[in-house]
Enzyme design. Structure first.
Site: not given
Ligand code: ADP
Ligand code: F6P
Length: 472
Positions: A162, A370
């Protein structure tokens, strides 16, 4: 032991063991992108989720959540310190996020990482039915595919990361780099958020392990491991329906009134994490207040920053600094009854978050790095009337999919200030088509589409996919 044909393995379970205000034990949904992505997907799927319930000591027995069986893995206090807070969140997390904080390397942490990964793999081997598909998630568990393949060669094993996967020059710092790569290669399919990450991985495998590798296929002896980009998403229709509910709309109106009915509301929602660029954003905002480009009279900033990984020193330092800065800015620029920043550290339920998204004329999502950033996607999904400006960091995975956002480099203070002003004063004729295009993209590329593309690649047309697509 009951077994499943689909097993998800993630460090965290979708519910957390927490203590209610009256001292009783209660379960609540754990915050964070991974749970947001997987929870709606599995809600109606007969599957088992192997994970940690958030405490130390013996593994609690948890009830099924919807149709998903919870299989808890216990962590001791030492595992928590050396695996979760240590190797996962003080070595890998900063290293994978451009080393914006210094990664630390300790041999004891590596031992804990191996030990805990083995425990997860063993728990998975027990609950997976013959020939089952196992979907291992994220950086806490990179050794699980390798151990699981040894224990259960019959399984079809997927791994999905992720978070970003760093360029070779950063990853090469890791003392145990070869073992980590080998661990991931136990999978049949390795998924990343972005094509660049798959490329970084293939390059590293070729360099460190000297295996033939392209960005799509890696040969490991007789086996072929497939690699690819599968950008994670959200339950777009679910968030849109929530934001459209009359009670959520009424709550949004009330929130706006409580804020003093300002002309502009800017919102940020982050875990309190140094990768999220909170300090840089506050600095930009403070300078705009000081120069008079933004006035407390007509503009408010709502900063939600839910505490995270609270025993890790860098997170404690960050929280102190953020709170000092919010205090300074409010002291310097606020007026009685009109703070410059509304600062909230509480976890909110989904309806309250949707109401907050509805009142945000500008959503400022400006991480330094991110993997994806699902908050940006949730905001877009919640803007059911196609209004609202998304200010988005170029360094969030979401930027590759949402080029219609107002993109900024959060390291560039002047650029950040300019981006914020552009978003604040954008013409509705500019805002609406941008928002409409982003919403269209997220409706086509929602969490179900993500699962379909990943699982069809993992399962090559098997029955797995029907579990996910036929439901919910
Ligand atoms: P990360 O995975 O790094 O935390 P993401 O932006 O991808 O970042 O995901 C964060 C998730 O956590 C989102 O689904 C968001 O709605 C949720 N979240 C963030 N802050 C809160 C909060 N205060 N209360 C409840 N959920 C939150
Ligand atoms: O995707 C990033 C991630 O680390 C997830 O794995 C996790 O669920 C989320 O952030 C929240 O972090 P934590 O589980 O450490 O609270």
């Amino acid at each position: 032991m009951r077994q499943s044909s689909l097993v998800v393995v993630a460090n965290r379970l979708p519910i957390d063991d927490s203590v209610a205000p009256d001292g009783a034990c209660e379960w609540r949904r754990s915050p964070g992108g991974l749970v947001t992505a997987l929870h709606p997907l599995l809600r109606h799927t007969p599957a088992t989720w192997v994970g940690w319930a958030g405490g130390t000591g013996p593994a609690p027995r948890l009830p099924d959540v919807d149709r998903v069986r919870m299989q808890t893995v216990a962590l001791t206090a030492e595992d928590l310190r050396d695996h979760y807070e240590g190797f996962a969140n003080s070595t890998l997390w900063p290293l994978y996020h451009d080393a914006v904080e210094q990664p630390e390397y300790h041999r004891r942490w590596w031992e804990a990482y191996q030990r805990v990964n083995r425990r997860f793999a063993e728990a998975t081997a027990e609950v997976a039915e013959q020939g089952a598909a196992v979907w291992v998630q994220d950086y806490h568990l990179q050794l699980v595919p390798g151990v699981l393949r040894e224990l259960r060669p019959d399984l079809r094993i997927g791994f999905f990361l992720h978070v970003p996967f760093p360029p070779p020059e950063l990853f090469m710092q890791l003392p145990r780099r070869a073992e980590l790569l080998r661990g991931m290669l136990g999978a049949d399919l390795i998924g990343f958020q972005r094509a660049q990450a798959a490329h970084n991985f293939a390059q590293l495998v070729a360099k460190v392990l000297e295996l033939p590798a392209t960005d799509r296929r890696i040969s490991v002896g007789e086996r072929v491991v497939r690699v690819g980009a599968f950008p994670v998403s959200i339950d777009t229709a679910g968030m849109a329906a929530l934001a459209d509910r009359p009670d959520v709309a009424a709550r949004a109106r009330r929130l706006r009134q409580d804020l003093g009915d300002p002309d502009h509301v800017i919102l940020s929602v982050d875990r309190m994490d140094y990768t999220k660029g909170i300090e840089q954003r506050l600095k930009a905002y403070s300078e705009l207040l000081a120069s008079g480009h933004v006035k407390v009279r007509d503009t408010v900033l709502v900063q939600v920053a839910v505490p995270s990984r609270e025993r890790v020193t860098q997170y404690q330092i960050l929280r102190d600094r953020v709170e000092r800065e919010v205090g300074r800015i409010n002291g310097e620029f606020g007026r009685v009854g009109e703070p410059a920043i509304h600062y909230l550290t509480q976890p909110f339920d989904r309806a309250e978050l949707a109401a907050l998204y509805r009142i945000a004329d500008v959503m400022a999502v400006t991480p330094l790095r991110d993997g994806m950033n699902l908050v940006a996607k949730e905001y877009v999904a919640a803007r059911v009337d196609d209004t609202g400006a998304l200010l988005l960091s170029e360094f969030a995975g979401a930027a590759a999919e949402l080029p219609q956002a107002y993109l900024v480099n959060p390291h560039d203070l002047e650029g950040l200030k300019q981006g914020l002003l552009s978003a604040l004063h954008a013409d509705p004729e500019d805002v609406t088509p941008r928002m409409r295009a982003m919403r269209g993209h997220l409706h086509r590329n929602d969490i179900r589409a993500w699962a379909r593309s990943y699982l069809s690649a993992l399962d090559e047309g098997g029955s797995l996919l029907t579990h996910i697509t036929a439901t919910g």
